[in-house]
Design an enzyme around this catalytic site. Structure first.
Site, PDB file in Angstrom:
ATOM      1  N   ALA A  30      -0.042  -2.022  -5.083  1.00 22.37           N
ATOM      2  CA  ALA A  30       1.409  -2.118  -5.056  1.00 22.37           C
ATOM      3  C   ALA A  30       1.774  -3.496  -5.597  1.00 22.37           C
ATOM      4  O   ALA A  30       0.963  -4.423  -5.562  1.00 22.37           O
ATOM      5  CB  ALA A  30       1.908  -1.940  -3.629  1.00 22.37           C
TER       6      ALA A  30
ATOM      7  N   GLY B  65      -2.844   0.096  -3.275  1.00 25.00           N
ATOM      8  CA  GLY B  65      -2.051   1.290  -3.591  1.00 25.00           C
ATOM      9  C   GLY B  65      -2.593   2.054  -4.788  1.00 25.00           C
ATOM     10  O   GLY B  65      -2.360   3.257  -4.921  1.00 25.00           O
TER      11      GLY B  65
ATOM     12  N   GLU C  55      -5.252   4.168  -3.434  1.00 30.51           N
ATOM     13  CA  GLU C  55      -4.583   5.193  -2.610  1.00 30.51           C
ATOM     14  C   GLU C  55      -3.905   6.251  -3.489  1.00 30.51           C
ATOM     15  O   GLU C  55      -3.925   7.444  -3.171  1.00 30.51           O
ATOM     16  CB  GLU C  55      -3.573   4.504  -1.680  1.00 30.51           C
ATOM     17  CG  GLU C  55      -4.293   3.630  -0.654  1.00 30.51           C
ATOM     18  CD  GLU C  55      -3.382   2.685   0.109  1.00 30.51           C
ATOM     19  OE1 GLU C  55      -2.505   2.048  -0.527  1.00 30.51           O
ATOM     20  OE2 GLU C  55      -3.530   2.575   1.337  1.00 30.51           O
TER      21      GLU C  55
ATOM     22  N   GLU D 154      -5.982  -5.316   0.751  1.00 35.02           N
ATOM     23  CA  GLU D 154      -4.730  -5.757   1.386  1.00 35.02           C
ATOM     24  C   GLU D 154      -4.981  -6.784   2.482  1.00 35.02           C
ATOM     25  O   GLU D 154      -4.120  -7.608   2.784  1.00 35.02           O
ATOM     26  CB  GLU D 154      -3.980  -4.551   1.983  1.00 35.02           C
ATOM     27  CG  GLU D 154      -3.408  -3.584   0.960  1.00 35.02           C
ATOM     28  CD  GLU D 154      -4.333  -2.414   0.635  1.00 35.02           C
ATOM     29  OE1 GLU D 154      -5.569  -2.557   0.773  1.00 35.02           O
ATOM     30  OE2 GLU D 154      -3.813  -1.353   0.241  1.00 35.02           O
TER      31      GLU D 154
HETATM   32  N1  CO8 Z   1       0.984  -6.925  -7.987  1.00 36.63           N
HETATM   33  C1  CO8 Z   1       1.659  -7.660  -8.878  1.00 36.63           C
HETATM   34  N2  CO8 Z   1       1.094  -8.228  -9.959  1.00 36.63           N
HETATM   35  C2  CO8 Z   1      -0.227  -8.030 -10.147  1.00 36.63           C
HETATM   36  C3  CO8 Z   1      -0.996  -7.276  -9.254  1.00 36.63           C
HETATM   37  C4  CO8 Z   1      -0.339  -6.677  -8.128  1.00 36.63           C
HETATM   38  N3  CO8 Z   1      -0.977  -5.903  -7.247  1.00 36.63           N
HETATM   39  N4  CO8 Z   1      -2.278  -7.274  -9.672  1.00 36.63           N
HETATM   40  C5  CO8 Z   1      -2.299  -7.999 -10.813  1.00 36.63           C
HETATM   41  N5  CO8 Z   1      -1.068  -8.439 -11.097  1.00 36.63           N
HETATM   42  C6  CO8 Z   1      -0.654  -9.276 -12.221  1.00 36.63           C
HETATM   43  C7  CO8 Z   1      -1.098 -10.734 -12.045  1.00 36.63           C
HETATM   44  O1  CO8 Z   1      -0.204 -11.440 -11.220  1.00 36.63           O
HETATM   45  C8  CO8 Z   1      -1.093 -11.193 -13.470  1.00 36.63           C
HETATM   46  O2  CO8 Z   1       0.217 -11.465 -13.869  1.00 36.63           O
HETATM   47  P1  CO8 Z   1       0.606 -12.912 -14.545  1.00 36.63           P
HETATM   48  O3  CO8 Z   1      -0.175 -12.911 -15.829  1.00 36.63           O
HETATM   49  O4  CO8 Z   1       2.074 -12.828 -14.732  1.00 36.63           O
HETATM   50  O5  CO8 Z   1       0.140 -13.955 -13.592  1.00 36.63           O
HETATM   51  C9  CO8 Z   1      -1.560  -9.979 -14.252  1.00 36.63           C
HETATM   52  O6  CO8 Z   1      -1.302  -8.859 -13.401  1.00 36.63           O
HETATM   53  C10 CO8 Z   1      -3.028  -9.999 -14.582  1.00 36.63           C
HETATM   54  O7  CO8 Z   1      -3.737 -10.221 -13.380  1.00 36.63           O
HETATM   55  P2  CO8 Z   1      -4.847 -11.361 -13.195  1.00 36.63           P
HETATM   56  O8  CO8 Z   1      -4.544 -12.527 -14.073  1.00 36.63           O
HETATM   57  O9  CO8 Z   1      -4.980 -11.624 -11.734  1.00 36.63           O
HETATM   58  O10 CO8 Z   1      -6.116 -10.588 -13.765  1.00 36.63           O
HETATM   59  P3  CO8 Z   1      -7.652 -10.847 -13.375  1.00 36.63           P
HETATM   60  O11 CO8 Z   1      -8.427 -10.051 -14.358  1.00 36.63           O
HETATM   61  O12 CO8 Z   1      -7.931 -12.303 -13.251  1.00 36.63           O
HETATM   62  O13 CO8 Z   1      -7.815 -10.207 -11.892  1.00 36.63           O
HETATM   63  C11 CO8 Z   1      -7.508  -8.516 -10.194  1.00 36.63           C
HETATM   64  C12 CO8 Z   1      -7.656  -8.827 -11.716  1.00 36.63           C
HETATM   65  C13 CO8 Z   1      -8.813  -8.829  -9.474  1.00 36.63           C
HETATM   66  C14 CO8 Z   1      -7.187  -7.049 -10.089  1.00 36.63           C
HETATM   67  C15 CO8 Z   1      -6.368  -9.391  -9.602  1.00 36.63           C
HETATM   68  O14 CO8 Z   1      -5.211  -9.252 -10.429  1.00 36.63           O
HETATM   69  C16 CO8 Z   1      -5.984  -9.006  -8.206  1.00 36.63           C
HETATM   70  O15 CO8 Z   1      -6.655  -9.361  -7.261  1.00 36.63           O
HETATM   71  N6  CO8 Z   1      -4.844  -8.294  -8.068  1.00 36.63           N
HETATM   72  C17 CO8 Z   1      -4.306  -7.919  -6.743  1.00 36.63           C
HETATM   73  C18 CO8 Z   1      -5.107  -6.828  -6.096  1.00 36.63           C
HETATM   74  C19 CO8 Z   1      -4.537  -6.494  -4.746  1.00 36.63           C
HETATM   75  O16 CO8 Z   1      -4.518  -7.311  -3.834  1.00 36.63           O
HETATM   76  N7  CO8 Z   1      -4.056  -5.274  -4.583  1.00 36.63           N
HETATM   77  C20 CO8 Z   1      -3.434  -4.811  -3.346  1.00 36.63           C
HETATM   78  C21 CO8 Z   1      -1.948  -4.999  -3.408  1.00 36.63           C
HETATM   79  S1  CO8 Z   1      -1.132  -4.608  -1.881  1.00 36.63           S
HETATM   80  C22 CO8 Z   1      -1.079  -2.904  -1.878  1.00 36.63           C
HETATM   81  O17 CO8 Z   1      -1.509  -2.246  -2.795  1.00 36.63           O
HETATM   82  C23 CO8 Z   1      -0.467  -2.234  -0.694  1.00 36.63           C
HETATM   83  C24 CO8 Z   1      -0.296  -0.762  -0.935  1.00 36.63           C
HETATM   84  C25 CO8 Z   1       0.346  -0.091   0.227  1.00 36.63           C
HETATM   85  C26 CO8 Z   1       1.847  -0.067   0.174  1.00 36.63           C
HETATM   86  C27 CO8 Z   1       2.289   0.677   1.410  1.00 36.63           C
HETATM   87  C28 CO8 Z   1       3.731   0.963   1.516  1.00 36.63           C
HETATM   88  C29 CO8 Z   1       3.970   1.858   2.732  1.00 36.63           C
END
Ligand code: CO8
Length: 258
Positions: free
Chosen positions: A65, A109, A112, A132
């Protein structure tokens, strides 16, 4: 509806929906989920579509998400607005089969969403995770529930508590994905599985989807009875007569969804 965060293509009875927020690794925000629900409902209502493939980019199916969208929200906002609840319910109401074709990250997400599909075909680069916990929250769209039923308590606890990623090979071993293929072949494999499904009778396809999903909701005896009754009811269809006659006559069945 003109979409900005997904791409929809219909080809040979298969709707291919590609998540398309490359700058955010396909992170799921309200716009993307609402466009996805719209496209799925459209596919459900389109007689030309008999199966759906949901995919992302080579680098990410979806990295979760959208954290930036959620960061400043209050409890009351997410609770009262039921963040992502209606969209998840709508995805689960789609009766046509949905195959997730996952390459790269399927996290939070994203993992999921893949699990909401009917089965997952993964590329050898796929990485699944419920990270998360690293954000001070926990899974909210099935990561503690569906994942546990798919891969068992120990692995699910491991994934949800440590936030570690699972590679494609481990995901296949654990039963999260149905097949793993080289990244370059992912879409061909998913589209050909979808086309195979598209050749069947839609009545039995939708019955199978309902019956398998029912197995997660009811006790075994209830599920077995449901399955047997649905099996019995398929004898009311012309497609059952055609399928069995074609077998006896050693020819391909011509199903008409009747
Ligand atoms: N949300 C927003 N932006 C994101 C996300 C995300 N989940 N993941 C990546 N991005 C963005 C980064 O911020 C970045 O943007 P910018 O260039 O503007 O800084 C761009 O995408 C590229 O990402 P990275 O530079 O981080 O790329 P890397 O190759 O270095 O890393 C990863 C890739 C490992 C995937 C890393 O981006 C990461 O850890 N992302 C987050 C993963 C995460 O924590 N996911 C869980 C999110 S919470 C969730 O999903 C809850 C769901 C349930 C909702 C329930 C509602 C009821």
């Amino acid at each position: 509806m003109a979409y900005e965060t997904i791409i929809v293509e219909v080809e040979d009875h298969v709707a291919k929906i590609t998540l398309n927020r490359p700058d955010a690794l396909n992170a799921l925000n309200s716009q993307l989920l609402s466009e996805l629900v719209d496209a799925l409902q459209d596919a459900q209502g389109n007689d030309k579509v008999r199966c759906i493939v949901l995919t992302g980019s080579e680098k990410a199916f979806a990295a979760g998400a959208d954290i930036k969208m959620m960061a400043e929200k209050s409890f009351v906002e997410v609770f009262s607005g039921d963040l992502f609840g209606p969209e998840a319910d709508a995805i689960m109401r789609v009766r046509k089969p949905i195959i997730a074709a996952v390459s790269g990250y399927a996290l939070g997400g994203g993992c999921e969403l893949a699990m909401m599909c009917d089965f997952i075909i993964a590329s050898d680069t796929a990485k699944f995770g419920q990270p998360e916990i690293n954000l001070g929250v926990m899974a909210g769209l099935g990561g503690s529930q569906r994942l546990t039923r798919f891969i068992g308590k120990s692995k699910s606890m491991d994934m949800n508590l440590t936030g570690r990623f699972m590679d494609a090979e481990e995901a296949e071993r654990a039963g999260l994905v149905s097949r793993v293929v080289p990244a370059k072949k992912l879409l061909d494999e998913a589209m050909s599985a979808a086309q195979k499904i598209a050749e069947k009778s839609m009545v039995s396809v939708m019955a199978v989807k309902e019956a398998v999903n029912r197995s997660y909701e009811v006790p075994l005896a209830e599920g077995l009875l449901f399955e047997r009754r649905v099996f019995h009811s398929l004898f009311a269809t012309e497609d059952q007569k055609e399928g069995m006659a074609a077998f006896a006559e050693k020819r391909e069945a011509q199903f008409r969804d009747k």
